[in-house]
Design a protein around this motif. Structure first.
Motif, PDB file in Angstrom:
ATOM      1  N   UNK A 116       0.844  -1.190   0.000  1.00 32.43           N
ATOM      2  CA  UNK A 116       0.000   0.000   0.000  1.00 32.43           C
ATOM      3  C   UNK A 116       0.886   1.249   0.000  1.00 32.43           C
ATOM      4  N   UNK A 117       0.450   2.273  -0.689  1.00 31.37           N
ATOM      5  CA  UNK A 117       1.166   3.544  -0.713  1.00 31.37           C
ATOM      6  C   UNK A 117       0.611   4.415   0.412  1.00 31.37           C
ATOM      7  N   UNK A 118       1.315   4.433   1.535  1.00 31.13           N
ATOM      8  CA  UNK A 118       0.864   5.184   2.712  1.00 31.13           C
ATOM      9  C   UNK A 118       1.597   6.522   2.742  1.00 31.13           C
ATOM     10  N   UNK A 119       0.856   7.600   2.561  1.00 30.07           N
ATOM     11  CA  UNK A 119       1.425   8.946   2.570  1.00 30.07           C
ATOM     12  C   UNK A 119       1.173   9.549   3.941  1.00 30.07           C
ATOM     13  N   UNK A 120       2.242   9.768   4.686  1.00 28.25           N
ATOM     14  CA  UNK A 120       2.120  10.295   6.044  1.00 28.25           C
ATOM     15  C   UNK A 120       2.477  11.783   6.053  1.00 28.25           C
ATOM     16  N   UNK A 121       1.478  12.594   6.261  1.00 32.74           N
ATOM     17  CA  UNK A 121       1.686  14.039   6.353  1.00 32.74           C
ATOM     18  C   UNK A 121       2.222  14.361   7.737  1.00 32.74           C
ATOM     19  N   UNK A 122       3.293  15.121   7.802  1.00 42.64           N
ATOM     20  CA  UNK A 122       3.917  15.450   9.084  1.00 42.64           C
ATOM     21  C   UNK A 122       2.947  16.291   9.922  1.00 42.64           C
ATOM     22  N   UNK A 123       2.669  15.806  11.128  1.00 40.87           N
ATOM     23  CA  UNK A 123       1.754  16.522  12.024  1.00 40.87           C
ATOM     24  C   UNK A 123       2.450  17.618  12.808  1.00 40.87           C
ATOM     25  N   UNK A 124       3.755  17.734  12.689  1.00 39.79           N
ATOM     26  CA  UNK A 124       4.518  18.781  13.385  1.00 39.79           C
ATOM     27  C   UNK A 124       5.251  19.635  12.357  1.00 39.79           C
ATOM     28  N   UNK A 125       5.242  20.942  12.539  1.00 38.55           N
ATOM     29  CA  UNK A 125       4.517  21.659  13.590  1.00 38.55           C
ATOM     30  C   UNK A 125       3.015  21.627  13.340  1.00 38.55           C
ATOM     31  N   UNK A 126       2.245  21.837  14.416  1.00 43.49           N
ATOM     32  CA  UNK A 126       0.789  21.812  14.291  1.00 43.49           C
ATOM     33  C   UNK A 126       0.288  22.900  13.343  1.00 43.49           C
ATOM     34  N   UNK A 127       0.933  24.046  13.379  1.00 46.03           N
ATOM     35  CA  UNK A 127       0.571  25.107  12.445  1.00 46.03           C
ATOM     36  C   UNK A 127       0.857  24.625  11.024  1.00 46.03           C
ATOM     37  N   UNK A 128      -0.121  24.734  10.172  1.00 42.61           N
ATOM     38  CA  UNK A 128       0.071  24.313   8.788  1.00 42.61           C
ATOM     39  C   UNK A 128      -0.285  22.870   8.521  1.00 42.61           C
ATOM     40  N   UNK A 129      -0.692  22.120   9.546  1.00 44.32           N
ATOM     41  CA  UNK A 129      -1.039  20.711   9.341  1.00 44.32           C
ATOM     42  C   UNK A 129      -2.176  20.570   8.332  1.00 44.32           C
ATOM     43  N   UNK A 130      -3.228  21.353   8.511  1.00 48.37           N
ATOM     44  CA  UNK A 130      -4.367  21.245   7.602  1.00 48.37           C
ATOM     45  C   UNK A 130      -3.949  21.556   6.170  1.00 48.37           C
ATOM     46  N   UNK A 131      -3.119  22.556   5.987  1.00 54.02           N
ATOM     47  CA  UNK A 131      -2.664  22.920   4.644  1.00 54.02           C
ATOM     48  C   UNK A 131      -1.832  21.793   4.025  1.00 54.02           C
ATOM     49  N   UNK A 132      -0.961  21.181   4.815  1.00 54.44           N
ATOM     50  CA  UNK A 132      -0.155  20.073   4.295  1.00 54.44           C
ATOM     51  C   UNK A 132      -1.031  18.879   3.939  1.00 54.44           C
ATOM     52  N   UNK A 133      -2.046  18.641   4.750  1.00 50.04           N
ATOM     53  CA  UNK A 133      -2.949  17.527   4.491  1.00 50.04           C
ATOM     54  C   UNK A 133      -3.741  17.766   3.208  1.00 50.04           C
ATOM     55  N   UNK A 134      -4.241  18.984   3.039  1.00 49.17           N
ATOM     56  CA  UNK A 134      -4.983  19.324   1.827  1.00 49.17           C
ATOM     57  C   UNK A 134      -4.107  19.144   0.587  1.00 49.17           C
ATOM     58  N   UNK A 135      -2.854  19.541   0.673  1.00 47.46           N
ATOM     59  CA  UNK A 135      -1.958  19.435  -0.476  1.00 47.46           C
ATOM     60  C   UNK A 135      -1.670  17.979  -0.844  1.00 47.46           C
ATOM     61  N   UNK A 136      -1.714  17.090   0.154  1.00 49.12           N
ATOM     62  CA  UNK A 136      -1.388  15.679  -0.086  1.00 49.12           C
ATOM     63  C   UNK A 136      -2.551  14.907  -0.702  1.00 49.12           C
TER      64      UNK A 136
END
Length: 398
Positions: free
Chosen positions: A137-157
């Protein structure tokens, strides 16, 4: 919103007489094993009495009524219509795997199944997805740190070709409330990915805004923490019109096929599609009794949220007073702070050692990594919170 009537705190504490019976013990475990109200003891007796009276008929005469009532109340407390589909399981892991089993089968001719998640997920999801990665499986793990910007990184992924987006609305380590939840759900729907939100650390303490794409989201949570239902009762909210066919399926998923002699594998309506097999009904008796308890004291999710924010703010203030403000891991912003406060253990004692020392003093907290977690609950007094945080601070400095 009109002002809320004050909770009758003495009466509320009296409703927890058994869990609060130990002199000097302070339970800052509202984020994990929240105390059960006394009515749960009667509910467990009721589950025995129903089994004794009805035997096998208990499933139709008693248990089905409990599961339906609990399911409707749970949906309402999550912010969904009471008529939505819901499936129950013993753990969120069980329900996660039932949803994962709906994903395409691995094939050498097809791209690998792509799952987007974060590095801030609880151990059961983290471990399971790691194991699936070993199977291709291709598991893409978005870095949860720093907390600021987490949502933006998740949206981009979340890009085309993603099959499943699985993440927590409130992170288990520090109670960080992930922003832009509705946008993340909408992005998953836009690329035709399934979306699973783990709302365990939100249920009954942090109301969530599901946004306009709410009809595309699966939501899992459970009763062990802020719900005070106890173990063995977790659930999966299923979007309207779902036609998925879980490979991981039990005989409760279609009773009708048992007597109809249907060929192939059929699925029942609503939440039955994700049902498993025979389960222990006692947790539903506990849950029904606890839900009645919340209603008795007018403790809606919004009321519980207000109480929680006041208590966590008090914990933050006392930690500041003790000079530990710099070690806080939880957000000061109430919009981003969930139902507990996490503080980092920086001294010679590890977080788990601090927990052990405090337990010997009757102060119940827990640890995750190097973080000590302090979880208040509605039945605690301000004096108990102040006294407990003072002991926590001393243990952290020792």
């Amino acid at each position: 919103m009109p002002p809320m009537e004050p909770v009758e705190h003495d009466a509320l504490r009296a409703a927890y007489s058994r869990f609060l019976a130990t002199p000097g013990r302070i339970l800052l475990t509202g984020h994990s094993h929240q105390a059960w109200p006394d009515v749960v003891r009667d509910a467990l007796t009721e589950s025995f009495d129903d089994a004794a009276q009805f035997c096998d008929d208990k499933w139709d005469k008693a248990v089905s009524l409990k599961t339906q009532a609990v399911g409707e109340a749970v949906l309402e407390r999550m912010g969904f219509p009471r008529t939505d589909a819901i499936a129950f399981g013993r753990s969120t892991h069980e329900l996660l795997m039932r949803l994962v089993s709906c994903l395409p089968s691995a094939s050498a001719a097809a791209p690998p199944v792509r799952i987007v998640t974060t590095t801030g997920e609880f151990h059961s999801m983290r471990r399971q997805l790691t194991r699936l990665a070993e199977e291709g499986f291709d598991i893409v793990r978005v870095d949860a740190s720093p907390r600021e910007g987490l949502a933006e990184r998740l949206l981009a992924a979340i890009t085309p070709g993603t099959h499943l987006v699985a993440f927590s609305a409130v992170l288990f380590e520090d109670a960080h409330v992930v922003p832009r939840l509705g946008e993340i759900i909408a992005r998953a729907a836009e690329v035709s990915a399934l979306c699973l939100v783990d709302a365990y650390h939100a249920f009954n303490v942090v109301p969530l805004d599901w946004g306009p794409a709410r009809d595309h989201v699966f939501v899992t949570a459970g009763g062990y923490k802020y719900a005070a239902f106890g173990e063995g009762i977790c659930w999966l909210r299923i979007p309207p019109g779902c036609t998925l066919r879980p490979v991981d399926t039990g005989w409760f998923a279609d009773f009708g096929a048992l007597e109809g002699g249907a060929k192939g594998v059929a699925y029942g309506p609503g939440g039955a599609r994700f049902a498993g097999a025979t389960f222990d009904p006692a947790p539903f008796y506990r849950a029904a009794a606890t839900l009645a308890h919340w209603e008795r004291f007018g403790l809606t999710v919004h009321r519980l949220r207000a109480l929680s924010l006041a208590q966590t703010a008090r914990i933050l203030a006392r930690l500041d007073d003790a000079g530990l403000g710099a070690d806080l891991a939880s957000a000061r912003d109430p919009e981003r702070r969930g139902g507990f406060v996490a503080v980092r253990a920086r001294g010679p004692a590890s977080a788990s050692e601090v927990v052990t020392r405090l337990r010997a003093q009757g102060i119940y907290v827990d640890a995750r990594g190097d973080l000590v977690r302090l979880g208040p609950a509605p039945y605690l007094t301000d004096a108990e919170i102040d006294a407990a945080v003072l002991r926590v601070a001393a243990a952290l400095r020792a």
